[in-house]
Design a protein around this motif. Structure first.
Motif, PDB file in Angstrom:
ATOM      1  N   GLN A 100       0.803  -1.219   0.000  1.00  0.00           N
ATOM      2  CA  GLN A 100       0.000   0.000   0.000  1.00  0.00           C
ATOM      3  C   GLN A 100       0.839   1.275   0.000  1.00  0.00           C
ATOM      4  O   GLN A 100       0.292   2.375   0.095  1.00  0.00           O
ATOM      5  CB  GLN A 100      -0.933   0.016   1.225  1.00  0.00           C
ATOM      6  CG  GLN A 100      -1.900  -1.155   1.290  1.00  0.00           C
ATOM      7  CD  GLN A 100      -2.774  -1.251   0.059  1.00  0.00           C
ATOM      8  OE1 GLN A 100      -3.415  -0.274  -0.337  1.00  0.00           O
ATOM      9  NE2 GLN A 100      -2.798  -2.420  -0.563  1.00  0.00           N
ATOM     10  N   GLN A 101       2.157   1.154  -0.111  1.00  0.00           N
ATOM     11  CA  GLN A 101       3.012   2.339  -0.100  1.00  0.00           C
ATOM     12  C   GLN A 101       3.069   2.982  -1.487  1.00  0.00           C
ATOM     13  O   GLN A 101       2.787   2.344  -2.498  1.00  0.00           O
ATOM     14  CB  GLN A 101       4.414   1.972   0.374  1.00  0.00           C
ATOM     15  CG  GLN A 101       4.450   1.369   1.770  1.00  0.00           C
ATOM     16  CD  GLN A 101       3.702   2.208   2.793  1.00  0.00           C
ATOM     17  OE1 GLN A 101       4.034   3.375   3.013  1.00  0.00           O
ATOM     18  NE2 GLN A 101       2.698   1.624   3.428  1.00  0.00           N
ATOM     19  N   GLU A 102       3.456   4.260  -1.533  1.00  0.00           N
ATOM     20  CA  GLU A 102       3.519   4.979  -2.794  1.00  0.00           C
ATOM     21  C   GLU A 102       4.565   4.364  -3.719  1.00  0.00           C
ATOM     22  O   GLU A 102       5.654   3.969  -3.290  1.00  0.00           O
ATOM     23  CB  GLU A 102       3.847   6.455  -2.551  1.00  0.00           C
ATOM     24  CG  GLU A 102       2.720   7.224  -1.865  1.00  0.00           C
ATOM     25  CD  GLU A 102       2.996   8.714  -1.831  1.00  0.00           C
ATOM     26  OE1 GLU A 102       3.678   9.222  -2.735  1.00  0.00           O
ATOM     27  OE2 GLU A 102       2.518   9.368  -0.884  1.00  0.00           O
ATOM     28  N   THR A 103       4.222   4.333  -5.003  1.00  0.00           N
ATOM     29  CA  THR A 103       5.064   3.654  -5.992  1.00  0.00           C
ATOM     30  C   THR A 103       6.475   4.225  -6.045  1.00  0.00           C
ATOM     31  O   THR A 103       7.462   3.481  -6.139  1.00  0.00           O
ATOM     32  CB  THR A 103       4.414   3.751  -7.379  1.00  0.00           C
ATOM     33  OG1 THR A 103       3.101   3.174  -7.333  1.00  0.00           O
ATOM     34  CG2 THR A 103       5.253   3.006  -8.414  1.00  0.00           C
ATOM     35  N   GLN A 104       6.601   5.562  -5.964  1.00  0.00           N
ATOM     36  CA  GLN A 104       7.933   6.153  -6.097  1.00  0.00           C
ATOM     37  C   GLN A 104       8.868   5.720  -4.970  1.00  0.00           C
ATOM     38  O   GLN A 104      10.066   5.492  -5.205  1.00  0.00           O
ATOM     39  CB  GLN A 104       7.832   7.676  -6.137  1.00  0.00           C
ATOM     40  CG  GLN A 104       7.243   8.309  -4.882  1.00  0.00           C
ATOM     41  CD  GLN A 104       7.318   9.819  -4.905  1.00  0.00           C
ATOM     42  OE1 GLN A 104       8.317  10.394  -5.352  1.00  0.00           O
ATOM     43  NE2 GLN A 104       6.257  10.478  -4.446  1.00  0.00           N
ATOM     44  N   TYR A 105       8.335   5.560  -3.770  1.00  0.00           N
ATOM     45  CA  TYR A 105       9.179   5.144  -2.659  1.00  0.00           C
ATOM     46  C   TYR A 105       9.530   3.659  -2.766  1.00  0.00           C
ATOM     47  O   TYR A 105      10.638   3.240  -2.390  1.00  0.00           O
ATOM     48  CB  TYR A 105       8.498   5.452  -1.337  1.00  0.00           C
ATOM     49  CG  TYR A 105       8.140   6.906  -1.177  1.00  0.00           C
ATOM     50  CD1 TYR A 105       9.007   7.905  -1.603  1.00  0.00           C
ATOM     51  CD2 TYR A 105       6.914   7.302  -0.642  1.00  0.00           C
ATOM     52  CE1 TYR A 105       8.684   9.246  -1.490  1.00  0.00           C
ATOM     53  CE2 TYR A 105       6.583   8.650  -0.518  1.00  0.00           C
ATOM     54  CZ  TYR A 105       7.460   9.608  -0.948  1.00  0.00           C
ATOM     55  OH  TYR A 105       7.137  10.939  -0.839  1.00  0.00           O
ATOM     56  N   LEU A 106       8.594   2.859  -3.275  1.00  0.00           N
ATOM     57  CA  LEU A 106       8.887   1.453  -3.527  1.00  0.00           C
ATOM     58  C   LEU A 106       9.964   1.314  -4.596  1.00  0.00           C
ATOM     59  O   LEU A 106      10.858   0.464  -4.493  1.00  0.00           O
ATOM     60  CB  LEU A 106       7.612   0.726  -3.964  1.00  0.00           C
ATOM     61  CG  LEU A 106       6.541   0.513  -2.880  1.00  0.00           C
ATOM     62  CD1 LEU A 106       5.257  -0.029  -3.505  1.00  0.00           C
ATOM     63  CD2 LEU A 106       7.033  -0.439  -1.795  1.00  0.00           C
ATOM     64  N   LEU A 107       9.888   2.180  -5.626  1.00  0.00           N
ATOM     65  CA  LEU A 107      10.883   2.126  -6.695  1.00  0.00           C
ATOM     66  C   LEU A 107      12.261   2.554  -6.209  1.00  0.00           C
ATOM     67  O   LEU A 107      13.282   1.942  -6.564  1.00  0.00           O
ATOM     68  CB  LEU A 107      10.437   3.003  -7.874  1.00  0.00           C
ATOM     69  CG  LEU A 107       9.240   2.482  -8.682  1.00  0.00           C
ATOM     70  CD1 LEU A 107       8.825   3.500  -9.743  1.00  0.00           C
ATOM     71  CD2 LEU A 107       9.570   1.137  -9.324  1.00  0.00           C
ATOM     72  N   TRP A 108      12.327   3.631  -5.408  1.00  0.00           N
ATOM     73  CA  TRP A 108      13.611   4.082  -4.852  1.00  0.00           C
ATOM     74  C   TRP A 108      14.257   2.958  -4.038  1.00  0.00           C
ATOM     75  O   TRP A 108      15.426   2.609  -4.222  1.00  0.00           O
ATOM     76  CB  TRP A 108      13.402   5.306  -3.967  1.00  0.00           C
ATOM     77  CG  TRP A 108      13.535   6.617  -4.672  1.00  0.00           C
ATOM     78  CD1 TRP A 108      12.530   7.475  -5.005  1.00  0.00           C
ATOM     79  CD2 TRP A 108      14.745   7.240  -5.118  1.00  0.00           C
ATOM     80  NE1 TRP A 108      13.027   8.584  -5.644  1.00  0.00           N
ATOM     81  CE2 TRP A 108      14.384   8.471  -5.720  1.00  0.00           C
ATOM     82  CE3 TRP A 108      16.089   6.877  -5.076  1.00  0.00           C
ATOM     83  CZ2 TRP A 108      15.323   9.339  -6.262  1.00  0.00           C
ATOM     84  CZ3 TRP A 108      17.025   7.741  -5.617  1.00  0.00           C
ATOM     85  CH2 TRP A 108      16.651   8.951  -6.209  1.00  0.00           C
ATOM     86  N   THR A 109      13.467   2.399  -3.113  1.00  0.00           N
ATOM     87  CA  THR A 109      14.012   1.354  -2.244  1.00  0.00           C
ATOM     88  C   THR A 109      14.330   0.094  -3.038  1.00  0.00           C
ATOM     89  O   THR A 109      15.368  -0.544  -2.821  1.00  0.00           O
ATOM     90  CB  THR A 109      13.005   1.027  -1.123  1.00  0.00           C
ATOM     91  OG1 THR A 109      12.566   2.242  -0.502  1.00  0.00           O
ATOM     92  CG2 THR A 109      13.639   0.138  -0.065  1.00  0.00           C
ATOM     93  N   GLY A 110      13.442  -0.257  -3.981  1.00  0.00           N
ATOM     94  CA  GLY A 110      13.676  -1.435  -4.803  1.00  0.00           C
ATOM     95  C   GLY A 110      14.905  -1.294  -5.679  1.00  0.00           C
ATOM     96  O   GLY A 110      15.660  -2.258  -5.874  1.00  0.00           O
ATOM     97  N   GLY A 111      15.134  -0.091  -6.211  1.00  0.00           N
ATOM     98  CA  GLY A 111      16.313   0.133  -7.031  1.00  0.00           C
ATOM     99  C   GLY A 111      17.606  -0.028  -6.254  1.00  0.00           C
ATOM    100  O   GLY A 111      18.574  -0.648  -6.736  1.00  0.00           O
ATOM    101  N   ILE A 112      17.622   0.510  -5.032  1.00  0.00           N
ATOM    102  CA  ILE A 112      18.818   0.375  -4.183  1.00  0.00           C
ATOM    103  C   ILE A 112      19.040  -1.094  -3.818  1.00  0.00           C
ATOM    104  O   ILE A 112      20.171  -1.595  -3.841  1.00  0.00           O
ATOM    105  CB  ILE A 112      18.663   1.239  -2.920  1.00  0.00           C
ATOM    106  CG1 ILE A 112      18.640   2.729  -3.304  1.00  0.00           C
ATOM    107  CG2 ILE A 112      19.788   0.962  -1.932  1.00  0.00           C
ATOM    108  CD1 ILE A 112      18.268   3.649  -2.174  1.00  0.00           C
ATOM    109  N   THR A 113      17.945  -1.798  -3.518  1.00  0.00           N
ATOM    110  CA  THR A 113      18.048  -3.217  -3.174  1.00  0.00           C
ATOM    111  C   THR A 113      18.531  -4.032  -4.366  1.00  0.00           C
ATOM    112  O   THR A 113      19.334  -4.965  -4.217  1.00  0.00           O
ATOM    113  CB  THR A 113      16.682  -3.746  -2.692  1.00  0.00           C
ATOM    114  OG1 THR A 113      16.227  -2.947  -1.598  1.00  0.00           O
ATOM    115  CG2 THR A 113      16.798  -5.195  -2.230  1.00  0.00           C
TER     116      THR A 113
END
Length: 467
Positions: free
Chosen positions: A425-438
């Protein structure tokens, strides 16, 4: 993720650091550990810096959201307590997850924890300017950077000295939170029913309804509100009798910090003059309106000290994470050698500088982005810890003396499901930032760490704990 680790035979490692540089000094008991851990939760600065943003999006539902988050954190604290007594290492989450769920899972949780420990201190530090305003007007980014540098200098000192320093500051911030609670209840404008009225001020002076989905989305930040109780695990190598004191410190800290934060939030919700003032989240202005400018200034200065206090403890915690990662050979050998050095006071001084100085630089990054990435990272980190807790009673670990959580395995299973839903349920941009770093970290694992599995990322348990 299935290659569970065994304790490392340090004598067989050709690149092991010199004797005397690998283990931290046991110097604090449960009281000192609790003071340091409570200071890392930093309930007053969290109340005054993080909670106002929740008021802005959740209005009267803020207290309910924090209460739900605190209940979820009980299950998280159970996982930390059991794993922390099984794996008492300064590596914290990554040491626990690596040992139980495998090297890749441990590396991913290390990356998430590193994101959290690098971002949270500047997020809190940037709130300093607002609460120094009665005395001096400062740019928030510059004030935050100054706090981070001051905390870095304090982090180079002996841990016992820092326990006393942070203990004094902690008393001041608890007093500030108590003043807010007393004044809020004394000037209550609405009853307890307002806590579940689910309203927030809308545009044009109207009223909007807070939906259940907004509450679920806000739970990522609510989990962050009491997140610092995990510091007890990071300090497990420096706690006396960690098999007993880690669990006591984790659970006591969560209980105390939840009360210190939640009670003033309830008082503010009931005491705000109207919904617009509550949604605005200017707690200092409310305190001044309820009392006078002198009381408002006193509370603001207490909060400013609390933020400095939080910075000191967070730098201490974060340097231990980086120190442990170098000791466990997460990096090329020259980097490992530098980060695993201890100074004259027994603190990992290079690692302390390495987390404090970049933290000062992060004070110039957009605050909303920092909040969003932190919420996603904390939730993902807790999810992986819950997975490790589900695996904590297999094989030889079944018989290892440790604190054991009640309602296992139902507790970690339920926690995994809830946290996965919150993440979705989190905002897509924050999921993308964290996912990219991961994803970048996974690439580092695949290209550098995994091919060198015999010499890199060797998570070890301090020798004096293996017996």
């Amino acid at each position: 993720m299935t290659d569970t680790l065994r304790p490392v035979d340090t004598a067989a490692l050709p690149e092991a650091p010199e004797a005397g540089t690998r283990k931290l000094k046991r110097s604090i008991g449960v009281v000192g550990g609790t003071l340091l851990t409570l200071s890392c939760v930093t309930p007053a600065s969290t109340l005054f810096v993080v909670v106002p943003d929740l008021f802005g999006s959740l209005g009267t539902a803020t207290a309910l959201t924090i209460a739900i988050g605190s209940l979820l954190c009980i299950a998280v604290a159970f996982c930390y307590s059991e794993l922390g007594t099984l794996i008492p290492s300064a590596g914290g989450e990554y040491a626990m997850v690596s040992t139980m769920a495998g090297r890749l899972a441990g590396w991913l949780v290390f990356v998430l924890s590193l994101l959290v420990v690098m971002i949270v201190p500047p997020v809190i530090a940037m709130g300093t300017a607002d609460y120094l305003a009665p005395v001096i007007h400062l740019d928030p980014s510059l004030a935050g950077a100054g706090v981070m540098l001051l905390a870095t200098l304090a982090g180079l000192l002996d841990l016992r000295a820092n326990a006393w320093i942070t203990g004094v500051f902690l008393v001041l911030e608890v007093i500030a939170a108590a003043v807010v609670a007393v004044l809020g209840f004394a000037h209550a404008e609405r009853g307890a029913g307002s806590l579940v009225s689910m309203q927030v001020a809308g545009s044009g002076g109207g009223t909007d309804t807070v939906t259940a989905m907004l509450v679920v989305s806000g739970l990522a930040i609510a989990l962050f509100v009491t997140q610092g109780f995990s510091t007890a695990v990071y300090l497990s190598e420096e706690l006396e009798n960690p098999r007993r004191n880690v669990a006591r410190t984790v659970l006591a800290t969560l209980a105390i910090s939840s009360v210190i934060i939640l009670v003033p939030v309830v008082a503010i919700t009931m005491g705000a003059s109207d919904l617009s003032e509550l949604t605005g989240g200017d707690i200092s202005a409310m305190v001044t309106a309820w009392s006078n400018s002198a009381v408002g200034t006193f509370v603001s200065l207490c909060v400013a000290l609390a933020i400095i206090n939080a910075g000191i403890v967070m730098v201490i915690q974060n340097s231990r994470v980086l120190f442990a990662s170098a000791r466990d050979k997460a990096w090329p050998q020259p980097v490992n050698t530098v980060f695993s050095k201890l100074g004259r006071f027994g603190s990992p001084w290079v690692a302390t500088l390495a987390v404090g100085i970049p933290g000062a630089a992060l004070c110039f990054v957009n605050l909303d982005t920092l909040y969003g990435v932190t919420g996603v990272s904390v939730t993902g980190m807790y999810l992986l810890v819950a997975v490790a807790a589900l695996l904590a009673r297999r094989g030889s670990h079944r018989h290892t003396p440790a604190w054991r959580m009640p309602l296992w395995p139902a507790m970690p299973v339920l926690l995994i499901g809830v946290l996965a839903y919150i993440l979705s349920q989190q905002e897509t941009q924050y999921l993308l930032w964290t996912g990219g770093i991961t994803a970048a970290a996974t690439l580092y694992w695949a290209l550098y760490l995994r091919p060198r599995k015999d010499t890199r990322w060797l998570v070890e348990i301090p020798e004096d704990e293996l017996a």
